[in-house]
Design an enzyme around this catalytic site. Structure first.
Site, short mmCIF file in Angstrom:
data_model
loop_
_atom_site.label_atom_id
_atom_site.label_comp_id
_atom_site.label_asym_id
_atom_site.label_seq_id
_atom_site.Cartn_x
_atom_site.Cartn_y
_atom_site.Cartn_z
N LEU A 125 0.84 -1.21 0.00
CA LEU A 125 0.00 0.00 0.00
C LEU A 125 0.88 1.26 0.00
O LEU A 125 0.72 2.15 -0.83
CB LEU A 125 -0.91 -0.02 1.25
CG LEU A 125 -1.77 1.22 1.50
CD1 LEU A 125 -2.86 1.34 0.43
CD2 LEU A 125 -2.45 1.14 2.89
N GLU A 363 1.45 0.22 10.22
CA GLU A 363 -0.02 -0.01 10.20
C GLU A 363 -0.79 1.18 10.81
O GLU A 363 -1.81 1.00 11.47
CB GLU A 363 -0.36 -1.35 10.84
CG GLU A 363 0.41 -2.46 10.12
CD GLU A 363 -0.24 -3.80 10.13
OE1 GLU A 363 -1.45 -3.89 10.32
OE2 GLU A 363 0.52 -4.78 9.92
N THR A 365 0.41 5.29 12.25
CA THR A 365 1.11 5.85 13.40
C THR A 365 0.14 6.08 14.57
O THR A 365 -1.09 6.06 14.38
CB THR A 365 1.72 7.22 13.03
OG1 THR A 365 0.64 8.08 12.65
CG2 THR A 365 2.72 7.11 11.89
N1 CAA Z 1 -13.55 0.52 7.57
C1 CAA Z 1 -14.43 0.76 6.57
N2 CAA Z 1 -14.43 1.90 5.84
C2 CAA Z 1 -13.49 2.82 6.13
C3 CAA Z 1 -12.55 2.63 7.14
C4 CAA Z 1 -12.59 1.41 7.89
N3 CAA Z 1 -11.72 1.16 8.85
N4 CAA Z 1 -11.73 3.70 7.21
C5 CAA Z 1 -12.16 4.57 6.26
N5 CAA Z 1 -13.23 4.02 5.62
C6 CAA Z 1 -14.02 4.62 4.54
C7 CAA Z 1 -14.73 5.87 5.08
O1 CAA Z 1 -15.96 5.51 5.67
C8 CAA Z 1 -14.90 6.68 3.82
O2 CAA Z 1 -15.99 6.15 3.08
P1 CAA Z 1 -17.01 7.15 2.28
O3 CAA Z 1 -16.12 7.95 1.34
O4 CAA Z 1 -17.94 6.22 1.59
O5 CAA Z 1 -17.63 8.01 3.34
C9 CAA Z 1 -13.64 6.37 3.03
O6 CAA Z 1 -13.15 5.12 3.53
C10 CAA Z 1 -12.57 7.43 3.18
O7 CAA Z 1 -12.31 7.57 4.57
P2 CAA Z 1 -11.57 8.85 5.16
O8 CAA Z 1 -12.23 10.07 4.62
O9 CAA Z 1 -11.50 8.68 6.63
O10 CAA Z 1 -10.13 8.72 4.46
P3 CAA Z 1 -8.82 9.58 4.62
O11 CAA Z 1 -8.21 9.72 3.28
O12 CAA Z 1 -9.10 10.79 5.43
O13 CAA Z 1 -7.84 8.60 5.43
C11 CAA Z 1 -6.90 7.50 7.33
C12 CAA Z 1 -8.15 8.03 6.61
C13 CAA Z 1 -7.45 6.85 8.60
C14 CAA Z 1 -5.93 8.59 7.68
C15 CAA Z 1 -6.22 6.41 6.44
O14 CAA Z 1 -5.62 6.99 5.30
C16 CAA Z 1 -5.19 5.61 7.20
O15 CAA Z 1 -5.52 4.65 7.89
N6 CAA Z 1 -3.87 5.96 7.05
C17 CAA Z 1 -2.81 5.16 7.61
C18 CAA Z 1 -2.31 4.20 6.58
C19 CAA Z 1 -1.69 2.97 7.19
O16 CAA Z 1 -2.10 2.48 8.23
N7 CAA Z 1 -0.71 2.40 6.49
C20 CAA Z 1 -0.12 1.20 6.90
C21 CAA Z 1 0.64 0.58 5.77
S1 CAA Z 1 0.78 -1.16 5.87
C22 CAA Z 1 1.97 -1.51 7.01
O17 CAA Z 1 2.42 -0.67 7.72
C23 CAA Z 1 2.34 -2.95 7.09
C24 CAA Z 1 3.63 -3.21 7.80
O18 CAA Z 1 4.67 -2.67 7.51
C25 CAA Z 1 3.66 -4.20 8.87
#
Ligand code: CAA
Length: 381
Positions: A125, A363, A365
């Site tokens: 991602l 996953e 911050t």
């Molecule tokens: N479940 C279901 N739907 C969800 C959801 C969830 N948990 N989170 C968001 N959505 C939906 C929202 O309801 C919204 O839907 P609608 O447009 O239909 O209303 C849509 O998704 C967009 O949501 P947001 O407006 O909240 O989106 P955003 O762009 O503002 O971002 C965020 C939200 C929480 C900041 C998100 O971008 C995020 O989680 N960022 C962090 C990314 C991350 O965790 N990366 C990890 C990488 S993998 C990794 O790290 C693996 C490793 O190394 C071990």
């Protein structure tokens, strides 16, 4: 919700602890130093059913519940956080979305070898310009006949150096923001897929973190995971589960550091008596034991909520936030109890201290967890 493990979960805990002590612990220090991905360990974990703990048996998994999965990740991370996250990614970030969104054919072809540990997966991602802002990714997927053609770069991909299969997120409609993202199942041996060198890191050093690049990579449309434009939802719901896994990892790291500090405090003598007899050390141990229990129960609450088929975005974010910050405090105190020896590479506690740090970053911050928690709390108010 039960706050005690049932008989089956207790048996699992004993089995995994034995595996962790006999197979994982002897290599933990060495893989931290060399950064060499422990594929042989992963293969053995797969044979024990730990690569797809919650996946149905018909698709190669162990068909257990999410609390059992937490027990597995905690017990492995208690001796080696690198080994913990390797399993956590395969279980939560790869098998889980395949089970949830995959077609019958995709489950048979891809989920089954992943859940049985014959293959290893990664979750692609994050990009150079899209970390916390996951929706800002730039990788594109353009439909061409029966294929999609993918171009782009991913960074910080855990398991990336060794993965056989990647869940890749790309924009199929760059104008549509989050709603223009689509998920794909990609084999790492197809033309156009390449990976970088292993990334040396502060902690979890052998988890195969690397960059991935896609150059005119053709992926059959049959390997699209979910619908076009559903990818952001696939990613977010998958990360809810992933955060429970990382919470369990943080609990395991803290428990491992606590166990080392407790044993050391009973052996180490100063002023003619074991340091565990001093109230300052006892208060450290009391705080650590209490925080670890609180963190574990928060993690199990998120797992329980998931198993009860309720939305658990809030519980997962709370568990990840609290456990990761708890792991900082506990590993820091464990190091303090070890005094000067704790700061050397001779003792394991400095590794726990370094490993704990990433749980506040990957996953999502801690700051992102707070955003998620606040949005859920405000929504429900
Ligand atoms: N479940 C279901 N739907 C969800 C959801 C969830 N948990 N989170 C968001 N959505 C939906 C929202 O309801 C919204 O839907 P609608 O447009 O239909 O209303 C849509 O998704 C967009 O949501 P947001 O407006 O909240 O989106 P955003 O762009 O503002 O971002 C965020 C939200 C929480 C900041 C998100 O971008 C995020 O989680 N960022 C962090 C990314 C991350 O965790 N990366 C990890 C990488 S993998 C990794 O790290 C693996 C490793 O190394 C071990």
């Amino acid at each position: 919700m039960h706050v005690k493990l049932n008989e089956e979960q207790r048996l699992l805990k004993d089995t995994v602890r034995q595996f962790a002590e006999e197979v994982v612990r002897p290599n933990a220090k060495e893989i931290d130093e060399t950064g060499i991905f422990p594929r042989a360990y992963y293969d053995q974990a797969g044979e024990l059913g730990l690569a797809g703990v919650c996946v149905p048996e018909e698709y190669g998994g162990a068909a257990m519940d999410t609390i059992s999965y937490c027990v597995v990740i905690e017990e492995i991370s208690r001796v080696c956080a690198t080994s913990g996250v390797i399993l956590s990614v395969n279980n939560s970030l790869v098998c889980d979305p395949l089970d949830k969104y995959g077609s019958e054919e995709q489950k048979r072809e891809f989920l089954t070898p992943l859940a049985s540990g014959q293959k290893l997966g990664c979750f692609a991602l994050t990009e150079p310009g899209a970390g916390s802002d996951a929706g800002g990714l730039l990788t594109t997927a353009v439909r061409d006949g029966d294929d999609y053609v993918l171009n782009g770069n991913k960074v910080f991909i855990t398991n990336g150096t060794d993965a056989d299969i990647a869940i890749v997120f790309a924009k199929t409609d760059p104008e549509a923001g989050n709603k223009g993202i689509t998920a794909f199942i990609v084999q790492s041996d197809i033309p156009g897929f390449s990976r970088g060198e292993h990334e040396y890191k502060l902690g979890v050093n052998a988890s195969g973190t690397t960059e991935l690049a896609f150059t005119d990579m053709r992926v059959p449309a049959s390997q699209r995971l979910g619908d076009e434009g559903q990818g952001f939802r696939v990613a977010m719901t998958t990360l809810d589960g992933g955060r429970v896994g990382i919470a369990a990892q943080a609990v395991g790291i803290a428990q491992g550091a606590f166990d080392e500090a407790l044993a050391y405090s009973k052996e180490r003598e100063q002023f003619g008596r074991p340091i565990s007899s001093f109230q300052a050390i006892q208060f450290y141990l009391a705080d650590m034991a209490t925080e670890i229990d609180a963190a574990r129960f928060l993690t199990w609450k998120a797992a329980w909520t998931k198993d009860n088929k309720k939305r658990y975005t809030l519980e997962a974010a709370q568990a990840k936030l609290f456990t990761s910050e708890m792991a900082q405090r506990v590993t820091s105190k464990a190091l303090q109890i070890h005094g000067g020896y704790g700061y050397t590479r001779e003792y394991n506690v400095e590794r726990y201290f370094r490993d704990a740090r990433i749980t506040e970053i990957y996953e999502g911050t801690s700051e992102i967890q707070k955003l998620v928690i606040a949005s859920q709390v405000l929504r429900d108010a």
